[in-house]
Design a protein around this motif. Sequence first.
Motif, PDB file in Angstrom:
ATOM      1  N   LEU A  90       0.936  -1.180  -0.053  1.00  0.00           N
ATOM      2  CA  LEU A  90       0.139   0.076  -0.009  1.00  0.00           C
ATOM      3  C   LEU A  90       1.017   1.119  -0.075  1.00  0.00           C
ATOM      4  O   LEU A  90       2.088   1.264   0.537  1.00  0.00           O
ATOM      5  CB  LEU A  90      -0.877  -0.065   1.337  1.00  0.00           C
ATOM      6  N   ASN A  91       0.304   2.354  -0.520  1.00  0.00           N
ATOM      7  CA  ASN A  91       0.972   3.692  -0.514  1.00  0.00           C
ATOM      8  C   ASN A  91       0.869   4.771   0.558  1.00  0.00           C
ATOM      9  O   ASN A  91       1.464   5.698   0.831  1.00  0.00           O
ATOM     10  CB  ASN A  91       0.919   4.171  -1.756  1.00  0.00           C
ATOM     11  N   GLY A  92      -0.452   4.253   1.286  1.00  0.00           N
ATOM     12  CA  GLY A  92      -0.688   5.366   2.372  1.00  0.00           C
ATOM     13  C   GLY A  92      -1.907   4.866   3.132  1.00  0.00           C
ATOM     14  O   GLY A  92      -2.509   3.897   2.759  1.00  0.00           O
ATOM     15  N   SER A  93      -2.197   5.585   4.307  1.00  0.00           N
ATOM     16  CA  SER A  93      -3.070   5.057   5.206  1.00  0.00           C
ATOM     17  C   SER A  93      -2.924   3.641   5.455  1.00  0.00           C
ATOM     18  O   SER A  93      -4.058   2.893   5.614  1.00  0.00           O
ATOM     19  CB  SER A  93      -4.504   5.363   4.856  1.00  0.00           C
ATOM     20  N   ILE A  94      -1.896   3.194   5.993  1.00  0.00           N
ATOM     21  CA  ILE A  94      -1.510   1.659   6.079  1.00  0.00           C
ATOM     22  C   ILE A  94      -2.603   1.198   7.482  1.00  0.00           C
ATOM     23  O   ILE A  94      -2.904  -0.090   7.408  1.00  0.00           O
ATOM     24  CB  ILE A  94      -0.060   1.349   6.505  1.00  0.00           C
ATOM     25  N   GLU A  95      -3.059   2.119   8.206  1.00  0.00           N
ATOM     26  CA  GLU A  95      -3.755   1.833   9.319  1.00  0.00           C
ATOM     27  C   GLU A  95      -5.124   1.218   8.984  1.00  0.00           C
ATOM     28  O   GLU A  95      -5.857   0.666   9.940  1.00  0.00           O
ATOM     29  CB  GLU A  95      -3.692   3.057  10.342  1.00  0.00           C
ATOM     30  N   LEU A  96      -5.616   1.811   7.817  1.00  0.00           N
ATOM     31  CA  LEU A  96      -6.684   1.189   7.508  1.00  0.00           C
ATOM     32  C   LEU A  96      -6.972  -0.365   7.189  1.00  0.00           C
ATOM     33  O   LEU A  96      -7.995  -0.713   7.511  1.00  0.00           O
ATOM     34  CB  LEU A  96      -7.075   1.890   6.257  1.00  0.00           C
ATOM     35  N   ALA A  97      -5.711  -0.779   6.734  1.00  0.00           N
ATOM     36  CA  ALA A  97      -5.946  -2.235   6.414  1.00  0.00           C
ATOM     37  C   ALA A  97      -6.287  -3.361   7.480  1.00  0.00           C
ATOM     38  O   ALA A  97      -7.244  -4.112   7.200  1.00  0.00           O
ATOM     39  CB  ALA A  97      -4.370  -2.739   6.046  1.00  0.00           C
ATOM     40  N   PRO A  98      -6.048  -3.229   8.728  1.00  0.00           N
ATOM     41  CA  PRO A  98      -6.736  -4.092   9.838  1.00  0.00           C
ATOM     42  C   PRO A  98      -7.927  -3.870  10.085  1.00  0.00           C
ATOM     43  O   PRO A  98      -8.740  -4.712  10.266  1.00  0.00           O
ATOM     44  CB  PRO A  98      -5.623  -3.975  10.864  1.00  0.00           C
ATOM     45  N   LEU A  99      -8.226  -2.531   9.734  1.00  0.00           N
ATOM     46  CA  LEU A  99      -9.779  -1.939  10.134  1.00  0.00           C
ATOM     47  C   LEU A  99     -10.612  -2.473   9.071  1.00  0.00           C
ATOM     48  O   LEU A  99     -11.919  -2.749   9.686  1.00  0.00           O
ATOM     49  CB  LEU A  99      -9.846  -0.401  10.401  1.00  0.00           C
ATOM     50  N   ILE A 100     -10.267  -2.543   8.026  1.00  0.00           N
ATOM     51  CA  ILE A 100     -11.238  -3.077   6.847  1.00  0.00           C
ATOM     52  C   ILE A 100     -11.108  -4.529   6.519  1.00  0.00           C
ATOM     53  O   ILE A 100     -11.758  -5.017   5.672  1.00  0.00           O
ATOM     54  CB  ILE A 100     -11.200  -2.018   5.785  1.00  0.00           C
ATOM     55  N   GLY A 101     -10.390  -5.472   7.402  1.00  0.00           N
ATOM     56  CA  GLY A 101     -10.132  -6.511   7.203  1.00  0.00           C
ATOM     57  C   GLY A 101      -9.084  -6.840   5.843  1.00  0.00           C
ATOM     58  O   GLY A 101      -9.162  -8.157   5.386  1.00  0.00           O
ATOM     59  N   LEU A 102      -8.359  -6.100   5.394  1.00  0.00           N
ATOM     60  CA  LEU A 102      -7.419  -6.361   4.283  1.00  0.00           C
ATOM     61  C   LEU A 102      -6.359  -6.953   4.739  1.00  0.00           C
ATOM     62  O   LEU A 102      -5.592  -7.852   3.790  1.00  0.00           O
ATOM     63  CB  LEU A 102      -7.057  -4.877   3.619  1.00  0.00           C
TER      64      LEU A 102
END
Length: 215
Positions: free
Chosen positions: A138-150
């Motif tokens: 990913l190139n940005g907002s890495i913190e999103l990944a666990p929150l959305i199940g990625l």
Amino acid sequence: MGKVLTMAMPKGRIFEEAAGLLRQAGYQLPEEFEDSRKLIIDVPEENLRFILAKPMDVTTYVEHGVADVGIAGKDVMLEEARDVYEVLDLNISKCHLAVAGLPGASWGSVAPRVATKYPNVASSYFREQGEQVEIIKLNGSIELAPLIGLADRIVDIVSTGQTLKENGLVETEHICDITSRFIVNPVSYRMKDAVIDEMAQRLAKIIEGEGEESS
């Protein structure tokens, strides 16, 4: 007039800290230097030219010789593994690379997914731990990944830890400490050794002085 030295600098926080360091080392940079929107800034009175780049691109510019020297985070150097000389640890922009995820979350699959801007660093780290993972770049907002199940975990730069906290994530593993480094193109080092050595020595004197003050 001596030889013009071209320096690649990363935009953002490292740029401001590095500019401050150069001023302390006696380089006369224009007052509006940090506020400029230009991508190339000439400082003829110091025989310097600055290229302002994305942090990940600095080592590329130095490796290919469009910049003689540069300032790059150790994280970028580890990830990009470019053919440049690492001459000096500038001891600025301190942070660290870490693994993080949701508190109490277990590795959800046979090959857990890890989201990161640093696929090479992450792959190498988990390989050393004997763990098989699937890396998602990913190139940005890495913190999103666990929150959305990625992804099950992330590997990212941690400075104060505030961003992790605000997104409900916790650091689980410390990979390595990061600071910014003064790097040099090998060919430039042969062609402009005197002026590069002078810059390295002037910067080193400031860094050593600050180290003595804090000890």
